[in-house]
Design a protein around this motif. Structure first.
Motif, PDB file in Angstrom:
ATOM      1  N   PHE A   1      68.324  85.137  94.531  1.00 16.16           N
ATOM      2  CA  PHE A   1      67.045  85.000  93.835  1.00 16.16           C
ATOM      3  C   PHE A   1      65.939  84.771  94.846  1.00 16.16           C
ATOM      4  CE2 PHE A   1      68.678  80.730  94.134  1.00 16.16           C
ATOM      5  CZ  PHE A   1      67.569  79.913  94.322  1.00 16.16           C
ATOM      6  N   ASP A   2      64.746  85.129  94.425  1.00 18.79           N
ATOM      7  CA  ASP A   2      63.553  84.954  95.247  1.00 18.79           C
ATOM      8  C   ASP A   2      62.449  84.393  94.359  1.00 18.79           C
ATOM      9  OD1 ASP A   2      62.913  87.113  93.666  1.00 18.79           O
ATOM     10  OD2 ASP A   2      62.842  88.556  95.304  1.00 18.79           O
ATOM     11  N   GLN A   3      61.261  84.275  94.892  1.00 12.51           N
ATOM     12  CA  GLN A   3      60.155  83.698  94.130  1.00 12.51           C
ATOM     13  C   GLN A   3      59.837  84.528  92.884  1.00 12.51           C
ATOM     14  OE1 GLN A   3      58.751  80.664  94.756  1.00 12.51           O
ATOM     15  NE2 GLN A   3      57.888  80.971  92.726  1.00 12.51           N
ATOM     16  N   LYS A   4      59.945  85.840  92.997  1.00 17.32           N
ATOM     17  CA  LYS A   4      59.664  86.705  91.843  1.00 17.32           C
ATOM     18  C   LYS A   4      60.662  86.423  90.711  1.00 17.32           C
ATOM     19  CE  LYS A   4      59.046  91.487  90.507  1.00 17.32           C
ATOM     20  NZ  LYS A   4      59.065  92.885  90.923  1.00 17.32           N
ATOM     21  N   LYS A   5      61.937  86.236  91.060  1.00 14.17           N
ATOM     22  CA  LYS A   5      62.939  85.942  90.041  1.00 14.17           C
ATOM     23  C   LYS A   5      62.696  84.564  89.436  1.00 14.17           C
ATOM     24  CE  LYS A   5      67.221  87.542  89.823  1.00 14.17           C
ATOM     25  NZ  LYS A   5      68.644  87.793  90.131  1.00 14.17           N
ATOM     26  N   VAL A   6      62.337  83.592  90.259  1.00 17.18           N
ATOM     27  CA  VAL A   6      62.026  82.249  89.747  1.00 17.18           C
ATOM     28  C   VAL A   6      60.875  82.337  88.748  1.00 17.18           C
ATOM     29  CG1 VAL A   6      61.177  79.945  90.339  1.00 17.18           C
ATOM     30  CG2 VAL A   6      62.889  81.040  91.782  1.00 17.18           C
ATOM     31  N   ASP A   7      59.813  83.067  89.111  1.00 18.37           N
ATOM     32  CA  ASP A   7      58.653  83.206  88.224  1.00 18.37           C
ATOM     33  C   ASP A   7      59.027  83.919  86.926  1.00 18.37           C
ATOM     34  OD1 ASP A   7      57.120  81.972  90.174  1.00 18.37           O
ATOM     35  OD2 ASP A   7      56.343  83.870  90.992  1.00 18.37           O
ATOM     36  N   SER A   8      59.802  84.976  87.035  1.00 20.46           N
ATOM     37  CA  SER A   8      60.184  85.754  85.853  1.00 20.46           C
ATOM     38  C   SER A   8      61.076  84.945  84.913  1.00 20.46           C
ATOM     39  CB  SER A   8      60.908  87.028  86.272  1.00 20.46           C
ATOM     40  OG  SER A   8      60.069  87.841  87.051  1.00 20.46           O
ATOM     41  N   TRP A   9      62.061  84.279  85.487  1.00 19.16           N
ATOM     42  CA  TRP A   9      62.954  83.466  84.660  1.00 19.16           C
ATOM     43  C   TRP A   9      62.187  82.302  84.044  1.00 19.16           C
ATOM     44  CZ3 TRP A   9      68.731  82.897  84.759  1.00 19.16           C
ATOM     45  CH2 TRP A   9      69.372  84.090  85.070  1.00 19.16           C
ATOM     46  N   HIS A  10      61.292  81.713  84.794  1.00 15.73           N
ATOM     47  CA  HIS A  10      60.524  80.585  84.261  1.00 15.73           C
ATOM     48  C   HIS A  10      59.672  81.014  83.072  1.00 15.73           C
ATOM     49  CE1 HIS A  10      58.367  76.852  84.018  1.00 15.73           C
ATOM     50  NE2 HIS A  10      57.226  77.518  84.095  1.00 15.73           N
ATOM     51  N   GLN A  11      59.131  82.214  83.134  1.00 16.32           N
ATOM     52  CA  GLN A  11      58.314  82.730  82.029  1.00 16.32           C
ATOM     53  C   GLN A  11      59.098  82.699  80.712  1.00 16.32           C
ATOM     54  OE1 GLN A  11      55.115  83.514  82.333  1.00 16.32           O
ATOM     55  NE2 GLN A  11      54.943  83.977  80.166  1.00 16.32           N
ATOM     56  N   VAL A  12      60.369  83.019  80.780  1.00  9.49           N
ATOM     57  CA  VAL A  12      61.211  83.057  79.575  1.00  9.49           C
ATOM     58  C   VAL A  12      61.794  81.679  79.245  1.00  9.49           C
ATOM     59  CG1 VAL A  12      63.272  84.085  78.541  1.00  9.49           C
ATOM     60  CG2 VAL A  12      61.785  85.470  80.002  1.00  9.49           C
TER      61      VAL A  12
END
Length: 114
Positions: free
Chosen positions: A22-33
Motif C-alpha cells: 500500500f501507498d498513500q494513494k491506497k490509504v486515501d482511497s480506503w479511508h474515503q470508504v
C-alpha cells in the motif's frame, strides 16, 4: 475512523499478507470508504478473514454486515428443521394448476405428442 487508523489497518493487512502493498494513494482511497466505520469492527472482520482466506481482503470483506437476517444460508440442522416442520408440499390442485400454466407457456397440449 481516522486516516491514521486506516493506515494502521492497512499495515496490519500487510503483516498478515506479504503480497499486500500500500501507498498513500491506497490509504486515501480506503479511508474515503472506511471513514464511517469503527476500527475495532474492521479489525475483527480482518481477523475473521485472515483465518479463512489466503488472499488479502477487499474493502467489502472488512465492512460486511453481521450474518443475520434473510440473506443467511441455513446450516444442515436448520435446513432439516425447516423441511420437517415448516415446509408443506403443494396440494394436488396447486400442482395441476401450475402444470397447466407451464403447458400454456410451452405451447403443449396435454396428451398430444409432437
Amino acid at each position: 475512523m481516522t486516516k491514521r487508523e486506516t493506515f494502521t489497518l492497512l499495515a496490519l493487512i500487510a503483516v498478515y499478507y506479504e503480497q499486500f502493498d500500500f501507498d498513500q494513494k491506497k490509504v486515501d482511497s480506503w479511508h474515503q470508504v472506511l471513514k464511517e466505520h469503527h476500527i475495532d469492527q474492521l479489525k475483527n472482520n480482518l481477523i475473521r478473514h485472515v483465518s479463512s482466506s489466503p488472499y488479502p481482503p477487499k474493502i467489502s470483506d472488512l465492512i460486511r454486515k453481521p450474518e443475520t437476517g434473510a440473506r443467511v444460508i441455513p446450516n444442515v440442522e436448520e435446513t432439516t428443521y425447516i423441511i420437517t416442520h415448516s415446509w408443506m408440499p403443494a396440494s394436488e390442485e396447486v400442482v395441476q394448476a401450475e402444470l397447466v400454466k407451464i403447458r400454456e407457456i410451452l405451447g403443449i397440449e396435454r396428451g398430444v405428442a409432437q
